[in-house]
Scaffold this motif. Sequence first.
Motif, short mmCIF file in Angstrom:
data_model
loop_
_atom_site.label_atom_id
_atom_site.label_comp_id
_atom_site.label_asym_id
_atom_site.label_seq_id
_atom_site.Cartn_x
_atom_site.Cartn_y
_atom_site.Cartn_z
N GLY A 129 16.53 0.42 -11.46
CA GLY A 129 15.19 0.93 -11.16
C GLY A 129 14.50 0.18 -10.04
O GLY A 129 14.36 -1.04 -10.11
N ILE B 112 8.92 1.22 -8.59
CA ILE B 112 8.11 0.69 -9.67
C ILE B 112 6.63 0.70 -9.29
O ILE B 112 6.24 0.17 -8.24
N GLY C 206 13.17 -1.76 -12.75
CA GLY C 206 12.00 -1.23 -13.42
C GLY C 206 12.23 -0.39 -14.65
O GLY C 206 11.27 0.18 -15.17
N TYR C 207 13.47 -0.27 -15.14
CA TYR C 207 13.69 0.44 -16.40
C TYR C 207 13.34 -0.50 -17.55
O TYR C 207 14.15 -0.81 -18.42
N VAL D 15 5.00 -2.91 -15.88
CA VAL D 15 5.46 -1.62 -15.34
C VAL D 15 4.73 -0.48 -16.02
O VAL D 15 4.65 -0.42 -17.25
N CYS E 100 8.44 4.01 -13.51
CA CYS E 100 9.53 3.71 -12.59
C CYS E 100 10.23 5.00 -12.23
O CYS E 100 10.63 5.77 -13.12
N ALA F 293 5.39 6.61 -7.74
CA ALA F 293 6.70 5.99 -7.92
C ALA F 293 7.75 6.54 -6.95
O ALA F 293 8.45 5.76 -6.28
#
Length: 338
Positions: free
Chosen positions: A58, A61, A127-128, A31, A34, A152
Amino acid sequence: MREPGPIRSRPLAQFTMPVPEPGPDELLVRVRVCGVCRTDLHVAEGDLPVHRPSVVPGHEIVGEVVGWGDRVSGDALGNAGLGTVGLGDRVGIGWLRGTCGRCRYCLRGAENLCPDSRYTGWDHDGGYTEYAVVPAAFAHRLPDGYLDEELAPLLCAGIIGYRALQRADLPEGGRLGIYGFGGSAHLAAQVALARGAEVHVMTRGERARKLALDLGVASVQGATDSPPVALDSAILFAPVGTLVPPAMAALDRGGTLAVAGIHLTDIPRLGYQAHLFEERTLRSVTANTREDAREFLEFAGEHRLLVTANAYTLDEADRALTDLKEGRVVGAAVLIAG
């Protein structure tokens, strides 16, 4: 996300986990950025039911392909009509993560309505984080000419705004009203303007109103104010059900209001004569299809969109969500993973 709760109670916790192993049909993605979506806020605060305990939120991404499962070939994105993929390629991961492919909705091209649909950052970790996995057929080829932090927000805010615009049935050269002007709205407005629409914005924030005017809309006013003209179509982006009656009342005969959010507070009573008569239509928007994503991302490649992105570091996720809830984010917010 430890336990859902008010964002000021800090429901998100930082932790270390192994780099995920991609499944047979999945890509492993490092990643880069995000996006921070209002849906993440609904997941964190419990407005949406828990689908996976301790999920990583998330779903906007942007990342780099660093591996894949043993059933993935070089044309891994072919099922989504996106061509080939190789190590180091930049790809996108969005909200829709999987469907059954067999139900009557999938078979008629409405995979967003699939009862077995699955979602990034809700059913599966999002995506965090620094690494994520995604079924190759649900990854997205990204347009050139944009920075990671600009791309994003396109992956949900942009795509769902595009679908909402389609659902709003805006006629060619028509008058569009937009209620709420955040990440999704500021992108949908640009699509409508590029198509020749006259756009009117109703929103509460002064900075959001300025952004709307800078983008070239015809007028801006308060969230509950009446636009200066009757509207052919409208989109409600703010998750506020009390805005539905004034938005419906602002429609011209035969107009359509599309409600773009996954969550909406209760809608007050609607009057037949005041809000629905003369063939006014109220529609919801449910996720998106991969075709929606493909069409919108191709549009973004052909028409350079201005993406207003406010950057936060990964460990500032709580602050980013708090700023989003309290209206301090103008445009979109993104987390920089590294």
